[in-house]
Design a protein around this motif. Structure first.
Motif, mmCIF file in Angstrom:
data_model
loop_
_atom_site.group_PDB
_atom_site.id
_atom_site.type_symbol
_atom_site.label_atom_id
_atom_site.label_comp_id
_atom_site.label_asym_id
_atom_site.label_seq_id
_atom_site.Cartn_x
_atom_site.Cartn_y
_atom_site.Cartn_z
ATOM 1 N N GLY A 1 0.752 -1.317 0.040
ATOM 2 C CA GLY A 1 -0.022 0.157 -0.100
ATOM 3 C C GLY A 1 0.754 1.313 -0.063
ATOM 4 O O GLY A 1 0.238 2.298 0.162
ATOM 5 N N LYS A 2 1.974 1.284 -0.547
ATOM 6 C CA LYS A 2 2.996 2.217 -0.288
ATOM 7 C C LYS A 2 3.743 2.493 -1.649
ATOM 8 O O LYS A 2 3.921 1.479 -2.200
ATOM 9 C CB LYS A 2 3.876 2.309 0.805
ATOM 10 C CG LYS A 2 3.396 2.099 2.383
ATOM 11 C CD LYS A 2 4.503 1.994 3.404
ATOM 12 C CE LYS A 2 4.124 1.862 4.655
ATOM 13 N NZ LYS A 2 3.369 0.485 5.114
ATOM 14 N N LYS A 3 4.094 3.720 -1.840
ATOM 15 C CA LYS A 3 4.981 3.968 -3.020
ATOM 16 C C LYS A 3 6.546 3.656 -2.889
ATOM 17 O O LYS A 3 7.369 3.714 -3.690
ATOM 18 C CB LYS A 3 4.887 5.241 -3.534
ATOM 19 C CG LYS A 3 3.266 5.540 -4.261
ATOM 20 C CD LYS A 3 3.069 6.914 -4.654
ATOM 21 C CE LYS A 3 1.829 6.829 -5.171
ATOM 22 N NZ LYS A 3 1.568 8.429 -5.715
ATOM 23 N N ARG A 4 6.769 3.542 -1.599
ATOM 24 C CA ARG A 4 8.288 3.244 -1.197
ATOM 25 C C ARG A 4 8.818 2.263 -2.031
ATOM 26 O O ARG A 4 8.364 1.192 -2.203
ATOM 27 C CB ARG A 4 8.358 3.190 0.280
ATOM 28 C CG ARG A 4 7.866 4.181 0.960
ATOM 29 C CD ARG A 4 7.730 3.856 2.571
ATOM 30 N NE ARG A 4 6.985 4.709 3.380
ATOM 31 C CZ ARG A 4 6.693 4.771 4.692
ATOM 32 N NH1 ARG A 4 7.333 3.525 5.389
ATOM 33 N NH2 ARG A 4 5.848 5.081 5.212
ATOM 34 N N LYS A 5 10.182 2.448 -2.439
ATOM 35 C CA LYS A 5 11.002 1.609 -2.932
ATOM 36 C C LYS A 5 12.032 0.931 -2.064
ATOM 37 O O LYS A 5 12.739 -0.171 -2.339
ATOM 38 C CB LYS A 5 11.487 2.102 -4.320
ATOM 39 C CG LYS A 5 10.615 2.742 -5.308
ATOM 40 C CD LYS A 5 11.439 2.820 -6.423
ATOM 41 C CE LYS A 5 10.151 3.393 -7.557
ATOM 42 N NZ LYS A 5 10.701 3.915 -9.059
ATOM 43 N N SER A 6 12.539 1.565 -1.051
ATOM 44 C CA SER A 6 13.574 1.293 -0.107
ATOM 45 C C SER A 6 13.325 1.829 1.207
ATOM 46 O O SER A 6 12.512 2.934 1.311
ATOM 47 C CB SER A 6 14.873 1.681 -0.775
ATOM 48 O OG SER A 6 15.326 2.946 -0.937
ATOM 49 N N SER A 7 14.099 1.335 2.096
ATOM 50 C CA SER A 7 14.047 1.659 3.498
ATOM 51 C C SER A 7 15.173 1.197 4.262
ATOM 52 O O SER A 7 15.595 0.286 4.169
ATOM 53 C CB SER A 7 12.827 1.267 4.259
ATOM 54 O OG SER A 7 13.072 1.146 5.513
ATOM 55 N N PHE A 8 15.999 2.350 4.766
ATOM 56 C CA PHE A 8 17.093 2.191 5.544
ATOM 57 C C PHE A 8 16.790 2.233 7.158
ATOM 58 O O PHE A 8 16.495 3.669 7.341
ATOM 59 C CB PHE A 8 18.452 3.005 5.258
ATOM 60 C CG PHE A 8 18.934 2.673 3.795
ATOM 61 C CD1 PHE A 8 19.913 1.763 3.607
ATOM 62 C CD2 PHE A 8 18.454 3.240 2.589
ATOM 63 C CE1 PHE A 8 20.512 1.551 2.378
ATOM 64 C CE2 PHE A 8 18.812 2.930 1.230
ATOM 65 C CZ PHE A 8 19.749 2.067 1.433
#
Length: 353
Positions: free
Chosen positions: A142-149
């Protein structure tokens, strides 16, 4: 390097020719044997020179950095075939220009659980999450995020929020869209982030902003958080006190409100990162596809490796005094490479074979 290869090739060629010739022209078999042995020794010496160059300047298989290699040099990279998560490589950075030097660790697995680290100013753990990687479906759903640190841990020294920054920095020139456009972009970014310290130049390029204003999600807790690949970092700055305390005007504030609140230096200087609580930072992004190292903006895609000019993307935090143009020690400092950035692929392929 080319001279050494040429020498080895010529030695082998001469060895072959003279060994054949010796059977017809040399006066004794002993002389022929002596010459053959001498040429074999020369070939061994040439091979040893190649190995020394690999170890000191080119490819370091055991994960250690060569002493003469600059931290941003692709020639310090292990060969891609042994990268834990090819086509990406994630590791700590060894910094050669004076302020801090993190451990010379081997490449870290990107799709693994958290990795522990420690510097003079911070002790904690880091985890990387990339869309479609194992164990991350619930986080990205449900998110547009592509990465997370995500970085969590404890400060080893109390630090003013006005001095702790994050961003990108490069010590070799990067490719830019031109001087005038670069200046225009800097002005635009400084409107969005008034406290941004930035420079795009021949000698250095950097973009650094206060971490408390920049990070997309920040949680302050009395006990440590255990990182997992599906965790969500809940925004909570209650323990920082001031306007964030219960009943304060910023209690339960969103990221957007926090970003605006900390856009003034006089506000930043009122808060500090203490040594008692635990801080968890989630730096997430919806523009960069790390698997291809491409940036999507305005319905166009740009290959970042062409602009990085042989340098990694950085996940860093370092001390910058408000009126000081010379940054200080790092709290954390990691680098992310893509296989496309490895230098001289022909040489790499020769080593792999």
């Amino acid at each position: 390097m080319a001279a050494v290869f040429d020498r080895r090739s010529s030695v082998r060629s001469v060895s072959s020719d003279l060994t054949v010739q010796s059977a017809h022209t040399l006066e004794s078999e002993n002389e022929a044997l002596e010459l053959t042995n001498m040429l074999e020794d020369m070939k061994v010496d040439a091979d040893l020179e190649i190995e020394k160059l690999h170890e000191k300047e080119m490819l370091v298989i055991d994960g250690k950095f060569p002493e003469r290699a600059h931290f941003s040099c692709p020639r310090s990279l292990p060969i891609p075939s042994i990268w834990p998560d090819r086509p990406l490589l994630f590791r700590q950075t060894r910094v050669h220009y004076g302020y801090d030097e993190s451990s010379e660790s081997k490449p870290w697995g990107i799709h693994e659980e958290a990795h522990d680290f420690e510097t003079d100013l911070f002790v904690g753990s880091v985890i990387i999450r990339i869309r479609d990687s194992p164990g991350t479906d619930s986080y990205f759903e449900g998110k547009k995020r592509k990465s997370s640190f995500v970085i969590t841990g404890r400060f080893k020294k109390e630090l003013s929020c006005s001095t702790v920054t994050t961003g990108q920095e490069f010590c070799h020139p990067v490719k830019t869209p031109g001087v005038f456009l670069s200046k225009a972009l800097l002005k635009f970014f400084k409107i969005l982030a008034p406290l941004l310290k930035a420079e795009i130049g021949v000698d250095e390029t950097y973009f650094l902003s206060p971490v408390i204003q920049t990070v997309q999600a920040l949680n302050v807790s009395a006990t440590p958080l255990i990182l997992s690949r599906d965790m969500k970092v809940e925004e909570d700055l209650t323990l920082m006190g001031g306007d964030f305390a219960e009943g304060g005007s910023m209690h339960n504030a969103s990221f957007a409100r926090r970003k605006k609140y900390f856009s003034k230096s006089k506000i930043l200087s009122k808060y500090s990162f203490d040594t008692t609580n635990y801080y968890t930072f989630d730096f997430y992004d919806d523009k960069i596809d790390l698997n291809t190292m491409t940036l999507s903006v305005l319905k166009k895609k740009f290959d970042l490796t062409k602009y990085l000019n042989g340098q990694p993307l950085r996940i860093l935090s370092r001390i910058v005094e408000p009126d000081d143009e010379n940054p200080g020690k790092y709290l954390w400092n990691f680098e992310l490479w893509h296989e496309k950035q490895t230098a001289d692929m022909k040489l790499l392929n020769m080593r792999e074979s």
